[in-house]
Design a protein around this motif. Structure first.
Motif, PDB file in Angstrom:
ATOM      1  N   ARG A 102       0.833  -1.207   0.000  1.00  0.00           N
ATOM      2  CA  ARG A 102       0.000   0.000   0.000  1.00  0.00           C
ATOM      3  C   ARG A 102       0.868   1.257   0.000  1.00  0.00           C
ATOM      4  O   ARG A 102       1.844   1.358   0.745  1.00  0.00           O
ATOM      5  N   THR A 103       0.485   2.208  -0.822  1.00  0.00           N
ATOM      6  CA  THR A 103       1.035   3.547  -0.782  1.00  0.00           C
ATOM      7  C   THR A 103      -0.130   4.509  -0.605  1.00  0.00           C
ATOM      8  O   THR A 103      -1.299   4.094  -0.568  1.00  0.00           O
ATOM      9  N   GLU A 104       0.152   5.793  -0.525  1.00  0.00           N
ATOM     10  CA  GLU A 104      -0.922   6.776  -0.366  1.00  0.00           C
ATOM     11  C   GLU A 104      -1.811   6.847  -1.603  1.00  0.00           C
ATOM     12  O   GLU A 104      -2.983   7.212  -1.512  1.00  0.00           O
ATOM     13  N   GLU A 105      -1.258   6.468  -2.749  1.00  0.00           N
ATOM     14  CA  GLU A 105      -1.986   6.640  -3.996  1.00  0.00           C
ATOM     15  C   GLU A 105      -2.629   5.367  -4.521  1.00  0.00           C
ATOM     16  O   GLU A 105      -3.671   5.414  -5.173  1.00  0.00           O
ATOM     17  N   ASP A 112      -2.986   0.735  -4.181  1.00  0.00           N
ATOM     18  CA  ASP A 112      -2.708  -0.579  -3.610  1.00  0.00           C
ATOM     19  C   ASP A 112      -2.242  -1.506  -4.722  1.00  0.00           C
ATOM     20  O   ASP A 112      -2.909  -1.624  -5.760  1.00  0.00           O
TER      21      ASP A 112
END
Length: 224
Positions: free
Chosen positions: A12-15, A17
């Motif tokens: 997961r990243t902020e932008e 999955d």
């Protein structure tokens, strides 16, 4: 020995999955030799890292030797890994500053074994792999095939129940690749469970079974 049930792994990243594994269910029996194949980015190494307790699944269950190890703490995973699993990597993963002997001895130091037992085990495995005459050399003084033999020696010196190999012949020429596969097959015949990630159909042919991954999912099992 290994039972995976509906295993999922998402990075997961902020932008976004990114799903590396999607509902992978798999059983590897004790003493079995399994090859995992598939295109780059399909999740092979992620799956091997979870099997090797280097990572944890996002969802699902991982049973190792009848124990649920899915969500162990870092300390618990490290302790279990050191006593149970041996690793062989494509990049050899040797420590440049340590001699052949010291690289092979490292897992035994982690296990806290006494010096005499460490020496006996290291010399036995180096003799077995025809590397005892190179025990004082450093990785930079060895050929690629010799470095991989040292990596295998380090993987087996603790007598692990499970060997995980990630592209073990990927950086080797055909002669050294053959030697490495022969060594893995010898261990298999002696009862060691082996799971190997490979792009080589030839290397995979030595396994009891081939598992193909695509986009994080198992798409085929092939008995050999």
């Amino acid at each position: 020995m290994i039972q995976l049930h509906n295993l999922k792994k998402v990075f997961r990243t902020e932008e976004i999955d990114t799903w590396a594994l999607r509902e992978v269910s798999l059983e590897v029996k004790e003493g079995e030799f399994v090859a995992i194949m598939g295109p780059s980015g399909c999740g092979k190494s992620t799956l091997l890292n979870i099997m090797g307790l280097l990572d944890v699944p996002t969802e699902g269950t991982y049973m190792l030797g009848g124990r649920d190890v899915s969500q162990l703490s870092d300390t618990e995973r490290t302790k279990l890994r050191r006593g149970t699993i041996g690793f062989v990597f494509q990049s050899f993963n040797l420590i440049d500053e340590l001699s052949v002997y010291e690289n092979v001895e490292l897992p035994l130091l982690y296990m806290g074994l006494p010096a005499r037992e460490r020496k006996e085990r290291v010399m036995q495995v180096l003799d077995r792999l025809a590397m005892s005459h190179r025990r004082k050399h450093f990785p930079a003084q060895l050929s690629g095939g010799q470095q991989q033999r040292v990596a295998i020696a380090r993987a087996v010196v603790s007598n692990p129940k499970l060997i995980l190999a990630d592209e073990p012949t990927g950086n080797l020429d055909s002669t050294n690749s053959k030697e490495v596969m022969n060594l893995l097959c010898q261990m298999h015949k002696q009862g060691t469970t082996i799971v190997m990630v490979t792009h080589s159909q030839h290397d995979a042919s030595f396994a009891d079974r081939i598992i193909e991954l695509y986009d994080g999912q198992i798409v085929q099992h092939a008995e050999l």
